[in-house]
Enzyme design. Structure first.
Site, PDB file in Angstrom:
ATOM      1  N   LYS A  13       0.749  -1.453  -0.259  1.00 55.38           N
ATOM      2  CA  LYS A  13       0.027  -0.388  -0.214  1.00 55.38           C
ATOM      3  C   LYS A  13       1.451   1.571   0.325  1.00 55.38           C
ATOM      4  O   LYS A  13       0.325   2.191  -0.488  1.00 55.38           O
ATOM      5  CB  LYS A  13      -0.873  -0.138   1.356  1.00 55.38           C
ATOM      6  CG  LYS A  13      -2.190  -1.171   1.402  1.00 55.38           C
ATOM      7  CD  LYS A  13      -2.966  -0.990   2.100  1.00 55.38           C
ATOM      8  CE  LYS A  13      -2.550  -0.538   3.706  1.00 55.38           C
ATOM      9  NZ  LYS A  13      -2.205  -1.913   4.046  1.00 55.38           N
ATOM     10  N   ARG A  88      -9.940   1.748   8.737  1.00 54.45           N
ATOM     11  CA  ARG A  88      -9.783   0.861   8.872  1.00 54.45           C
ATOM     12  C   ARG A  88     -10.678  -0.247   9.991  1.00 54.45           C
ATOM     13  O   ARG A  88      -9.736  -1.478   9.835  1.00 54.45           O
ATOM     14  CB  ARG A  88      -8.167   0.731   9.760  1.00 54.45           C
ATOM     15  CG  ARG A  88      -6.729  -0.070   9.400  1.00 54.45           C
ATOM     16  CD  ARG A  88      -5.763  -0.145  10.076  1.00 54.45           C
ATOM     17  NE  ARG A  88      -4.631  -0.457  10.000  1.00 54.45           N
ATOM     18  CZ  ARG A  88      -3.328  -0.170   9.248  1.00 54.45           C
ATOM     19  NH1 ARG A  88      -3.552   1.176   8.773  1.00 54.45           N
ATOM     20  NH2 ARG A  88      -2.398  -1.157   9.132  1.00 54.45           N
ATOM     21  N   ARG A 127      10.862  -7.081   5.020  1.00 55.39           N
ATOM     22  CA  ARG A 127      10.775  -5.411   4.629  1.00 55.39           C
ATOM     23  C   ARG A 127      11.907  -5.020   5.055  1.00 55.39           C
ATOM     24  O   ARG A 127      11.922  -4.733   6.774  1.00 55.39           O
ATOM     25  CB  ARG A 127       9.326  -5.039   4.691  1.00 55.39           C
ATOM     26  CG  ARG A 127       9.265  -3.623   4.518  1.00 55.39           C
ATOM     27  CD  ARG A 127       7.328  -3.663   4.337  1.00 55.39           C
ATOM     28  NE  ARG A 127       6.822  -3.509   5.132  1.00 55.39           N
ATOM     29  CZ  ARG A 127       6.061  -3.675   5.677  1.00 55.39           C
ATOM     30  NH1 ARG A 127       5.125  -3.064   4.464  1.00 55.39           N
ATOM     31  NH2 ARG A 127       4.363  -3.104   6.693  1.00 55.39           N
ATOM     32  N   ARG A 161      10.548  -2.388  10.606  1.00 54.81           N
ATOM     33  CA  ARG A 161       9.145  -1.443  11.765  1.00 54.81           C
ATOM     34  C   ARG A 161       9.705  -2.680  12.631  1.00 54.81           C
ATOM     35  O   ARG A 161       9.175  -4.090  12.932  1.00 54.81           O
ATOM     36  CB  ARG A 161       8.660  -1.816  10.574  1.00 54.81           C
ATOM     37  CG  ARG A 161       8.049  -0.089  10.096  1.00 54.81           C
ATOM     38  CD  ARG A 161       7.216  -0.159   9.107  1.00 54.81           C
ATOM     39  NE  ARG A 161       5.875  -0.578   9.838  1.00 54.81           N
ATOM     40  CZ  ARG A 161       4.911  -0.772   9.182  1.00 54.81           C
ATOM     41  NH1 ARG A 161       4.398   0.108   7.686  1.00 54.81           N
ATOM     42  NH2 ARG A 161       3.406  -0.767  10.086  1.00 54.81           N
ATOM     43  N   ARG A 172      -1.451  -8.321  12.715  1.00 54.97           N
ATOM     44  CA  ARG A 172      -1.882  -7.243  12.114  1.00 54.97           C
ATOM     45  C   ARG A 172      -2.711  -8.163  11.123  1.00 54.97           C
ATOM     46  O   ARG A 172      -4.156  -7.226  10.458  1.00 54.97           O
ATOM     47  CB  ARG A 172      -1.092  -6.493  12.086  1.00 54.97           C
ATOM     48  CG  ARG A 172      -0.075  -6.268  12.372  1.00 54.97           C
ATOM     49  CD  ARG A 172       1.131  -5.597  11.947  1.00 54.97           C
ATOM     50  NE  ARG A 172       1.464  -4.308  11.098  1.00 54.97           N
ATOM     51  CZ  ARG A 172       2.224  -4.248  10.052  1.00 54.97           C
ATOM     52  NH1 ARG A 172       3.569  -5.313  10.278  1.00 54.97           N
ATOM     53  NH2 ARG A 172       1.750  -3.867   8.759  1.00 54.97           N
TER      54      ARG A 172
END
Ligand code: AMP
Length: 221
Positions: A13, A88, A127, A161, A172
């Protein structure tokens, strides 16, 4: 244009939002980035958000909705915006509808990025994000930086992160399925949802998204 981007964590995203916002000349508004900026500046809001984020949970609506509305009220967002990570849950979607209604405007499209779950976990575990700019995203296997730990774009430090650990990613994803996915049906009933595959090269996904948004724009004209 006023666009909402939805998709599971790891769908890309943030990366897509940066390109799309540039192509469409609208600001990219990411509530995750706003929270992270507050955390690094040590604000009260950042302190409130951090524990929720580290656990993979949603930050409560009382905090999130006010922050998102503040950002959408800035002068650069008057003519349109691309929302990344907001709303969300259905409560946030209703609050956004109410806000837009009050201004006499409406959303143009909800772009739904689809990606299989096993791919999501692989993408997030590797990531690495630039501390200077969260749109500079790398992956240890799929798109490694030229020099380990250093951003190719700006020389910033790359980091993982806090909420990208495998355990938090699973949480998540669960939160995405139970709380965020229902907004897709909410928006589908308004005829706003365009779904595209988020697999493949970043540039291909952006092209797919632009095409889907054009089609949608034409359909509404
Ligand atoms: P993101 O960068 O969009 O993946 O967001 C990172 C984290 O910030 C999420 O896992 C949530 O803890 C928090 N967050 C971001 N946007 C929202 C939102 N709209 N509502 C609640 N929490 C959010």
């Amino acid at each position: 244009m006023r666009i909402v981007l939805v998709g599971p964590p790891g769908a890309g995203k943030g990366t897509q939002a940066a390109f799309l916002a540039k192509n469409l000349s609208i600001p990219h508004i990411s509530t995750g980035d706003l929270f992270r900026a507050n955390i690094s500046q040590g604000t009260e809001l950042g302190k409130q958000a951090k524990a929720y984020m580290d656990a993979g949970n949603l930050v409560p609506d009382e905090v999130t909705i006010g922050m998102a509305k503040d950002r959408m009220s800035q002068p650069d967002a008057v003519g349109g915006f691309l929302l990344d990570g907001f709303p969300r849950n259905v409560g946030q979607a209703e609050a956004l509808d109410e806000m837009l209604k009050g201004e006499g405007v409406q959303l143009d499209a909800v772009l739904d990025l689809e990606v299989p779950e096993d791919e999501v976990v692989k993408r997030i575990a590797g990531r690495r994000v630039c501390r200077n700019n969260s749109a500079h995203v790398f992956h240890v296997t799929y798109s490694p930086a030229k020099a380990e730990g250093v951003c190719d774009e700006c020389g910033g430090e790359l980091y993982q992160r806090d909420d990208d650990s495998e355990e938090t990613v699973r949480k998540r994803l669960e939160v995405y399925h139970t709380q965020t996915e229902p907004i897709i049906d909410y928006y589908r009933s308004q005829g706003l949802v365009v779904t595209i595959s988020a697999l493949g090269k970043v540039t291909d996904v952006t092209a797919r998204a632009m095409e889907a948004l054009q089609v949608d724009k034409a359909a509404q004209a």
